[in-house]
Enzyme design. Structure first.
Site, PDB file in Angstrom:
ATOM      1  CD  GLU A  18       9.756  -0.757  62.707  1.00 19.32           C
ATOM      2  OE1 GLU A  18       8.694  -0.859  62.092  1.00 19.32           O
ATOM      3  OE2 GLU A  18      10.453  -1.749  62.989  1.00 19.32           O
ATOM      4  CG  ASP A 207       4.079  -0.174  52.828  1.00 18.32           C
ATOM      5  OD1 ASP A 207       4.894  -0.172  53.769  1.00 18.32           O
ATOM      6  OD2 ASP A 207       3.341  -1.146  52.573  1.00 18.32           O
TER       7      ASP A 207
HETATM    8  N1  ADE Z   1       5.969  -3.252  57.084  1.00 16.36           N
HETATM    9  C1  ADE Z   1       5.693  -2.078  56.486  1.00 16.36           C
HETATM   10  N2  ADE Z   1       5.151  -2.285  55.269  1.00 16.36           N
HETATM   11  C2  ADE Z   1       5.084  -3.628  55.101  1.00 16.36           C
HETATM   12  C3  ADE Z   1       4.641  -4.465  54.043  1.00 16.36           C
HETATM   13  N3  ADE Z   1       4.152  -3.958  52.901  1.00 16.36           N
HETATM   14  N4  ADE Z   1       4.739  -5.809  54.212  1.00 16.36           N
HETATM   15  C4  ADE Z   1       5.249  -6.312  55.351  1.00 16.36           C
HETATM   16  N5  ADE Z   1       5.688  -5.577  56.372  1.00 16.36           N
HETATM   17  C5  ADE Z   1       5.616  -4.239  56.252  1.00 16.36           C
END
Ligand code: ADE
Length: 239
Positions: A18, A207
């Protein structure tokens, strides 16, 4: 004190992916390690900045923000990185989210303070901490130029858990309208709000915080993280 020759912007990412490219892009940089975190001070696109990778979670990110505030005198803190999309089919992998505010789903004293009181953060007496309007508007505008139609403004939810099924987030998303979840924005916001320092959170979706989140994250995290970085580099001179 807003933008001026002494202004310093703090940029925090939780994972190397990041922030690595930001640190690479930094000019005249010097490192300093405090609390196992390396703070890189220098210039990004001509803007004085300090960049650090804090490690995942609320405590590390709050320690990092506080260090930037006390040691580097930052006048703005930006949290950049990836997030899970929550509760809306419109928020898709690769989209950018610029927070209007941050909440923390795992801060909860409702058994003793009631359904509303139990969500308000100590000393601040608020559940939702608003992000800096100017910085967020500039980021959203530059984001739209970079990824037309794939930019969202809204609440980002933070908790110290990687979310791989949405059930626990549904009530939070319904109550706060959260568009994305991650593990640092809320605590960085809390540290900044306590100190009276403006902050904002910029995330690219890696995601959907659902049953596919475990497989999607390694597939999409780098590409999404680099979208946030590209946007930041573009926007910094205007912040
Ligand atoms: N960062 C990226 N995806 C995430 C998720 N599903 N839960 C928590 N932090 C995240």
């Amino acid at each position: 004190f807003g933008k001026g020759i002494f202004a310093m912007t703090g940029i925090i990412g939780a994972m190397p992916v990041e922030v690595d490219r930001l640190i690479e892009a930094m000019e005249n940089k010097t490192p300093e390690t405090i609390s196992r975190m390396t703070f890189w001070r220098g210039e990004l696109n001509g803007t004085p900045c300090v960049v650090a990778c804090c490690g995942a979670g609320k405590v590390n990110s709050a320690v990092c923000a506080q260090t930037m505030i006390l040691r580097y005198g930052v006048s703005l803190v930006i949290n950049t990185g990836v997030a899970g999309g929550v509760g809306s089919r419109e928020v898709r992998i690769g989209d950018l989210v610029v927070a209007t505010g941050v909440v923390q789903h795992d801060y909860d004293t409702t058994p003793i303070d009631g359904p509303e009181g139990g969500r308000r953060l100590p000393l601040l007496d608020e559940e939702l901490l608003p992000t800096d309007a100017h910085a967020s508007a500039v980021l959203a505008q530059e984001a739209e130029a970079l990824s037309p139609g794939r930019v969202h403004r809204g609440v980002i939810d933070t908790g110290a858990q990687y979310m791989s099924h949405l059930n626990p987030l549904h009530p939070i998303a319904a109550r706060t309208g959260a568009l994305a979840c991650e593990m640092e924005g809320g605590s960085i916001g809390q540290a900044c709000a306590l100190a009276g320092v403006p902050f904002t959170v910029l995330r690219a979706i890696s995601d959907n915080a659902d049953g596919n989140a475990v497989e999607d994250f390694p597939k999409f995290a780098r590409e999404s993280a680099e979208k946030s970085i590209a946007l930041l580099l573009r926007a910094l001179p205007r912040l």
